[in-house]
Design a protein around this motif. Structure first.
Motif, PDB file in Angstrom:
ATOM      1  N   GLN D 141      -4.135  77.285 -63.647  1.00  0.00           N
ATOM      2  CA  GLN D 141      -4.720  76.593 -64.790  1.00  0.00           C
ATOM      3  C   GLN D 141      -4.186  75.159 -64.886  1.00  0.00           C
ATOM      4  OE1 GLN D 141      -4.411  79.281 -68.088  1.00  0.00           O
ATOM      5  NE2 GLN D 141      -5.820  78.133 -69.400  1.00  0.00           N
ATOM      6  N   GLN D 142      -2.888  75.003 -64.624  1.00  0.00           N
ATOM      7  CA  GLN D 142      -2.303  73.656 -64.672  1.00  0.00           C
ATOM      8  C   GLN D 142      -2.815  72.785 -63.523  1.00  0.00           C
ATOM      9  OE1 GLN D 142       1.907  73.216 -65.675  1.00  0.00           O
ATOM     10  NE2 GLN D 142       1.977  75.347 -66.376  1.00  0.00           N
ATOM     11  N   ILE D 143      -3.003  73.387 -62.366  1.00  0.00           N
ATOM     12  CA  ILE D 143      -3.522  72.622 -61.222  1.00  0.00           C
ATOM     13  C   ILE D 143      -4.962  72.192 -61.509  1.00  0.00           C
ATOM     14  CG2 ILE D 143      -4.130  72.748 -58.773  1.00  0.00           C
ATOM     15  CD1 ILE D 143      -1.754  74.772 -58.482  1.00  0.00           C
ATOM     16  N   LEU D 144      -5.755  73.113 -62.037  1.00  0.00           N
ATOM     17  CA  LEU D 144      -7.142  72.779 -62.380  1.00  0.00           C
ATOM     18  C   LEU D 144      -7.196  71.686 -63.447  1.00  0.00           C
ATOM     19  CD1 LEU D 144      -8.671  76.368 -62.449  1.00  0.00           C
ATOM     20  CD2 LEU D 144      -9.339  74.531 -60.889  1.00  0.00           C
ATOM     21  N   LYS D 145      -6.308  71.789 -64.424  1.00  0.00           N
ATOM     22  CA  LYS D 145      -6.247  70.768 -65.478  1.00  0.00           C
ATOM     23  C   LYS D 145      -6.085  69.372 -64.857  1.00  0.00           C
ATOM     24  CE  LYS D 145      -5.428  69.763 -69.988  1.00  0.00           C
ATOM     25  NZ  LYS D 145      -6.141  70.270 -71.167  1.00  0.00           N
ATOM     26  N   SER D 146      -5.273  69.317 -63.812  1.00  0.00           N
ATOM     27  CA  SER D 146      -5.023  68.010 -63.176  1.00  0.00           C
ATOM     28  C   SER D 146      -6.266  67.454 -62.485  1.00  0.00           C
ATOM     29  CB  SER D 146      -3.860  68.121 -62.178  1.00  0.00           C
ATOM     30  OG  SER D 146      -4.296  68.677 -60.954  1.00  0.00           O
ATOM     31  N   ILE D 147      -7.265  68.299 -62.219  1.00  0.00           N
ATOM     32  CA  ILE D 147      -8.524  67.772 -61.672  1.00  0.00           C
ATOM     33  C   ILE D 147      -9.643  67.831 -62.719  1.00  0.00           C
ATOM     34  CG2 ILE D 147      -7.968  68.231 -59.248  1.00  0.00           C
ATOM     35  CD1 ILE D 147      -9.904  70.701 -59.487  1.00  0.00           C
ATOM     36  N   GLY D 148      -9.254  68.023 -63.984  1.00  0.00           N
ATOM     37  CA  GLY D 148     -10.242  67.871 -65.053  1.00  0.00           C
ATOM     38  C   GLY D 148     -10.897  69.139 -65.552  1.00  0.00           C
ATOM     39  N   VAL D 149     -10.393  70.286 -65.116  1.00  0.00           N
ATOM     40  CA  VAL D 149     -11.010  71.544 -65.560  1.00  0.00           C
ATOM     41  C   VAL D 149     -10.196  72.145 -66.706  1.00  0.00           C
ATOM     42  CG1 VAL D 149     -11.751  73.855 -64.853  1.00  0.00           C
ATOM     43  CG2 VAL D 149     -11.765  71.961 -63.181  1.00  0.00           C
ATOM     44  N   ASP D 150     -10.859  72.474 -67.808  1.00  0.00           N
ATOM     45  CA  ASP D 150     -10.217  73.109 -68.963  1.00  0.00           C
ATOM     46  C   ASP D 150     -10.791  74.499 -69.176  1.00  0.00           C
ATOM     47  OD1 ASP D 150      -8.303  71.427 -70.368  1.00  0.00           O
ATOM     48  OD2 ASP D 150      -9.977  69.998 -70.491  1.00  0.00           O
ATOM     49  N   ILE D 151      -9.909  75.469 -69.300  1.00  0.00           N
ATOM     50  CA  ILE D 151     -10.349  76.857 -69.475  1.00  0.00           C
ATOM     51  C   ILE D 151      -9.946  77.352 -70.861  1.00  0.00           C
ATOM     52  CG2 ILE D 151      -9.994  79.225 -68.658  1.00  0.00           C
ATOM     53  CD1 ILE D 151      -9.563  77.962 -65.847  1.00  0.00           C
ATOM     54  N   PHE D 152     -10.902  77.949 -71.549  1.00  0.00           N
ATOM     55  CA  PHE D 152     -10.666  78.523 -72.868  1.00  0.00           C
ATOM     56  C   PHE D 152     -11.152  79.958 -72.892  1.00  0.00           C
ATOM     57  CE2 PHE D 152     -11.710  74.048 -73.282  1.00  0.00           C
ATOM     58  CZ  PHE D 152     -10.692  73.560 -74.094  1.00  0.00           C
ATOM     59  N   ALA D 153     -10.383  80.837 -73.515  1.00  0.00           N
ATOM     60  CA  ALA D 153     -10.900  82.179 -73.780  1.00  0.00           C
ATOM     61  C   ALA D 153     -10.572  82.522 -75.215  1.00  0.00           C
ATOM     62  CB  ALA D 153     -10.293  83.198 -72.823  1.00  0.00           C
ATOM     63  N   PHE D 154     -11.425  83.338 -75.827  1.00  0.00           N
ATOM     64  CA  PHE D 154     -11.182  83.741 -77.225  1.00  0.00           C
ATOM     65  C   PHE D 154     -11.896  85.066 -77.472  1.00  0.00           C
ATOM     66  CE2 PHE D 154     -14.737  80.762 -77.071  1.00  0.00           C
ATOM     67  CZ  PHE D 154     -15.748  81.479 -77.677  1.00  0.00           C
ATOM     68  N   VAL D 155     -11.467  85.713 -78.543  1.00  0.00           N
ATOM     69  CA  VAL D 155     -12.056  86.994 -78.905  1.00  0.00           C
ATOM     70  C   VAL D 155     -13.341  86.725 -79.683  1.00  0.00           C
ATOM     71  CG1 VAL D 155     -11.736  89.088 -80.264  1.00  0.00           C
ATOM     72  CG2 VAL D 155      -9.846  88.163 -78.890  1.00  0.00           C
ATOM     73  N   SER D 156     -14.458  87.266 -79.195  1.00  0.00           N
ATOM     74  CA  SER D 156     -15.723  87.056 -79.892  1.00  0.00           C
ATOM     75  C   SER D 156     -16.205  88.310 -80.619  1.00  0.00           C
ATOM     76  CB  SER D 156     -16.786  86.519 -78.926  1.00  0.00           C
ATOM     77  OG  SER D 156     -16.809  87.234 -77.733  1.00  0.00           O
ATOM     78  N   SER D 157     -15.662  89.462 -80.278  1.00  0.00           N
ATOM     79  CA  SER D 157     -15.974  90.696 -81.016  1.00  0.00           C
ATOM     80  C   SER D 157     -14.770  91.630 -81.019  1.00  0.00           C
ATOM     81  CB  SER D 157     -17.127  91.481 -80.368  1.00  0.00           C
ATOM     82  OG  SER D 157     -18.327  90.790 -80.395  1.00  0.00           O
ATOM     83  N   ILE D 158     -14.601  92.334 -82.111  1.00  0.00           N
ATOM     84  CA  ILE D 158     -13.701  93.492 -82.183  1.00  0.00           C
ATOM     85  C   ILE D 158     -14.509  94.596 -82.849  1.00  0.00           C
ATOM     86  CG2 ILE D 158     -11.657  94.477 -83.317  1.00  0.00           C
ATOM     87  CD1 ILE D 158     -10.806  92.525 -81.180  1.00  0.00           C
ATOM     88  N   GLY D 159     -14.655  95.705 -82.168  1.00  0.00           N
ATOM     89  CA  GLY D 159     -15.506  96.754 -82.718  1.00  0.00           C
ATOM     90  C   GLY D 159     -16.881  96.193 -83.026  1.00  0.00           C
ATOM     91  N   SER D 160     -17.352  96.429 -84.229  1.00  0.00           N
ATOM     92  CA  SER D 160     -18.698  95.952 -84.566  1.00  0.00           C
ATOM     93  C   SER D 160     -18.690  94.563 -85.198  1.00  0.00           C
ATOM     94  CB  SER D 160     -19.366  96.948 -85.518  1.00  0.00           C
ATOM     95  OG  SER D 160     -18.523  97.118 -86.642  1.00  0.00           O
ATOM     96  N   ILE D 161     -17.511  93.945 -85.268  1.00  0.00           N
ATOM     97  CA  ILE D 161     -17.416  92.620 -85.883  1.00  0.00           C
ATOM     98  C   ILE D 161     -17.478  91.528 -84.825  1.00  0.00           C
ATOM     99  CG2 ILE D 161     -15.991  91.096 -87.306  1.00  0.00           C
ATOM    100  CD1 ILE D 161     -14.814  93.786 -88.406  1.00  0.00           C
TER     101      ILE D 161
END
Lengths: 357, 357, 357, 357
Positions: D141-161
């Motif tokens: 991730q740090q190596i990619l950052k140095s060439i301009g790539v940003d990675i994000f992940a997040f929780v979009s659902s838990i159960g039915s929410i």
């Protein structure tokens, strides 16, 4: 079975000598590179049987047909599929060998390993497979040429006859002026006579090929398992009939030398050294000096004379090969040696692209 | 870089001699196999410096610590992680070598390839890496032993001194009765004297190791690129200081022989042959006879005498190594050679399991 | 590029739709296995265009020619080289697309990546490549059948129309009684109407294929990176137009469920479970229950209606496809899905042979 | 087993949760890249248990120790060996599980496959292995950052929410302001309540993680088997508890859509498109738009309530987990998802270096 060679520039070959065609796929060839198909055909012609009086008189035209990955004279980045027809395969007469295990051939082990044996032509153990290596190797050789790498191979010994001139004095332009591909013309004459003598006896003879790569970039190869010379060595040892590999420019035998005799002294910071016992490779990594190695071939196992052996029932029998066989394959192996060198160097060149970001 | 060896039974090694520890991962080890850790330690002890008067007097205890994949004396099928501490790494004094490119070392190419150089200890080019090969190789050797394969390696030449007895007459039980690991006790004495002589001169000397595998099943190896001897050759050529590899039991030089002189005649349908010029491998596939090969080592490049070279500014300088260095690494390389043979044979054994359904 | 699939049983494919032929090499096929070429041809026929009113009316006979590795009805252990001629390739008219970057096609990225673009037929991005997967997959499927594994795939959704019957009540013998390969005959009728409706609009439609493997041995797959479902998933996601993969027999959406609702309870020590939310795979390893997965396809990007896009100069243009294109590829993709399942399972079966010595 | 991930940038991991330490080797890391070890530790802390009230209260400090390949803040090009001690492993009490096959766990298949079972902690099936992925992934991730790539992940659902805001309106800076790592703060509150509710019941719950990579260069991925999304999919599906993968920015379900609804129209010749149903990947190759995918997790199989199952004698038993377990692993899986994305993108970036000479 494992029918692929290379990690990035990868050849996968297929085909048996008795089948309709030999063929292969070159995967990982960079796109947009100009390739001269005539030069590939020329290399195939240097390998094919029937080219001179010192080779088998079988007739294989070995015409290359490219099926994909090549368009308007350029590689496209797609896999290069190719085939070469086996024209001469029907005329072969192997009926007398159907149940025999020929001495020092793969017949016995092949049958044990696979539960079947291709008595029609040796299956994948046939040296006919090397035609695919020459196709892929010739692609690689032309690509390397475009980045300044020149590969030469020549016959340096046949039987007990070895090149008499100092090797770095040889005129490499002479290689193809000799039907045994020995650029030392005096030795060449003696080698031809040696092969003809053996031929008359129905016997066969071994020899040595020397291979030199000039202009190799500094930094190819890895310091541990994938040392450049280890991968070149594997490539060469995978050629049919090869028994030994050594690298380094050696006027003397390095394993019996002292360190003070064979250390290569740097001349300047281009990496040039005053001697080249390292053969262009130090710690497994190319140093920009000429890469230099020797490949030893055993004599062909197929003899035109009576030999004792067993058949697949374990009975003792006498066999004698019929037809058109090579008494010495070493001259025909020259383009194969060049090809294995080219495949290995190009693969390492592409691998080295990720040494740094 | 490529720090893995093998396709199914695969070693990946890491570590530099100046760092905290060397280590590796053995992936693909079958489960449920009994391994004696003491035997691994014994192999490590045969490799380590300081074991006798003919080796470097550095002190590395080379104590193996297994971190995973091994439980109650058995392999579990999980990857076997292991480390070996570098105890002696702090005492080294390399400051005089920080900017020098030592002759016939990897310093120059390493700096060009990676843009940095590990002047503290040669980075991955240091032969200390082979400690990891011995760990994995010893696992492989014990597994092979359980299916009837025995691997032996011994020193057959040091400098110009070679074993005088016929090789198949040697008593292999004598190997470790000799501090140079030469089972011909007369030659052993001469070799020890040769090393001591060279040692006094501050010089170094090369040699040859012979490796034999007995009891190999028929059918290991593939007929084309992954010929068994090609993979063994690659493994051996990847050992530090190795310059040449040949296989086949040779009383004579096979490349200068005639086919009628070196074809191996089958005795019966077990595959046994009357001679073994094939070295247990025909067409790239093991035939059940003893596997037999020779590995040539150059003399160590580090000399305890003045040598001319350049530094990284291209200036001519004189260097002379300090401290405790080997005058001849060949005796210590014996367990490394055994390890590369074991890793290669076991990998091919596992590969051959899918020859048939 | 990377044109190989599999580790032991490995397909390498080549060819472009406008070239002379497609082809491939299957390496690592065990020897001595009976293969019925007619069954391979049958799978090719299930994939080829022109087979029914819901597919493209292009005419490719897709006649398989095997060049090596197969003799007297049995595999020989040698690599299986094969080609399939492109008969229809000359009649295509792509001149209007030469400089256009079609929306949601690979044209743009292909040109950026390789510096060239195969406007004649999409180069390696063309779904015509899947013909090679069906050849190799059909070999694998027949081999798996011989050890008791049966693979079924069928269309479970087209657009908004999904199978209405409970999936484990379906009669899988009905799959090929439906031209959309949906074994629920009522849904099949509705799907055919849906495709015909979209066809008339010059539009296209996506869908879902369900794949089931019955009789898979316990123990295929690895617990970490090479989980069986991860490798099946990769295989399926590598099929043209696939956008999503999930595994597990799901009446409900598993990610919104509670553990107590979707844990599979073991019935006995054969590994059978009362439910199969795990889809036959637990911890990445097959457990002997039916393997069960779903593969979602996007609608074909080539539309027979006007679409705005840009050309390779960045100018806005309007394009509209001509000729014979599929409005829905899902029915033709059924044998491709079966093939990727077969290739993956057989490869893992061969890999698992070295779990134990 | 296969414990490696990647072709050029390759992680090999080892270790079991009950053993002394977890660890791994990163091979193929380019030299000379600045890496901040604190950022790696930060990612490890985002993954470790005990970080908030919604995670297991086990205590693992997960302190990274790098053993090689890293010097003065820079990668050296040598393999990066690392270990992470298992501090908490002795306190675990698994005696009641020694002979039980837990429902929907790997116990049963593991014992069948390897002939042994690591009842102390699940062996390689334990999610503790993912700690190694986070180390390597954070390097990537740090190596990619140095060439301009940003990675994000997040929780979009838990159960039915599920996230209620439009996804491209989310403030990604909020991810770590939420203990469930959901940047939609309203949904985050509801998710926390949902987990707490399930926790009290002794039950578990699944969910979905969305991953986005911004700034990816055009041209990563191959058009056939190694499509970029197929390799990302494999990486994600190899994470413990993942059941499904889809890619493409989808407000609607793509498999039930028409082509005219979901084709992405190019805006200009930078490759930007007006919509991003393609999820940044066309024909398997990155097109420069945001890469966008969703990963679905099943609920944890270990329940703090009675469950029926069998033991290794086939007898029915009741089990109930003791101790500190996660009711929902999805929030802790966020850095693991980022890591698999980073490992896959960086590997393809290095592979793409040989697309052209």
């Amino acid at each position: 079975m494992a029918n692929s060679y290379g990690k990035i520039f990868k050849l996968t070959s297929f085909g048996e000598s008795h089948g309709k065609s030999m063929g292969g796929v070159i995967d990982g060839c960079p796109s947009g590179i100009k390739i001269d198909i005539n030069l590939i055909q020329k290399q195939l012609d240097r390998r094919r049987p029937g080219q001179s009086k010192v080779t088998s008189q079988r007739n294989e035209s070995d015409k290359l047909e490219i099926l994909s990955g090549f368009f308007n004279g350029l590689t496209t980045g797609s896999p290069i599929g190719f085939i070469i027809e086996n024209r001469d395969h029907k005329s072969k007469d192997y009926s007398n060998l159907k149940s025999a295990f020929r001495p020092s051939h793969a017949d016995f082990v092949y049958e044990k390993k696979y539960g079947n044996r291709d008595y029609l032509g040796g299956g994948r153990s046939s040296a006919r497979e090397t035609v695919c290596r020459v196709v892929a190797g010739s692609f690689a050789q032309q690509i390397l040429k475009s980045i300044g790498v020149d590969i030469f191979a020549f016959v340096s010994s046949i039987g007990s006859i070895s090149i008499s001139e100092n090797i770095d004095k040889l005129n490499l332009d002479n290689i193809d002026n000799s039907i045994v591909r020995c650029p030392d013309m005096n030795s060449s004459e003696l080698m031809i006579k040696e092969i003809e003598k053996v031929q008359k006896q129905g016997d066969t003879i071994g020899g040595i090929i020397t291979c030199i790569a000039k202009g190799t970039p500094i930094g190819l190869g890895s310091p541990v398992f994938d040392k450049l010379h280890a991968d070149i060595g594997k490539g060469m040892l995978s050629i049919n009939a090869v028994k030994a590999f050594k690298y380094g420019f050696e006027q003397k035998d390095i394993s019996s030398s002292k360190g003070s005799e064979v250390n290569d002294i740097f001349i300047d910071n281009s990496g040039k050294t005053s001697t080249n016992f390292s053969g262009g490779i130090q710690g497994g990594i190319s140093n920009g000096n000429d890469i230099y190695c020797e490949i030893s071939f055993k004599p062909v196992s197929t003899l035109l004379m009576n030999q004792e052996t067993i058949n697949n029932k374990g009975e003792k029998i006498i066999i004698k090969a019929k037809g058109r066989h090579d008494s010495c394959v070493v001259p025909r192996a020259v383009p194969i040696v060049e090809s294995m060198m080219a495949l290995t160097l190009l693969d390492h060149y592409l691998i080295s692209k990720s040494d740094k970001l």
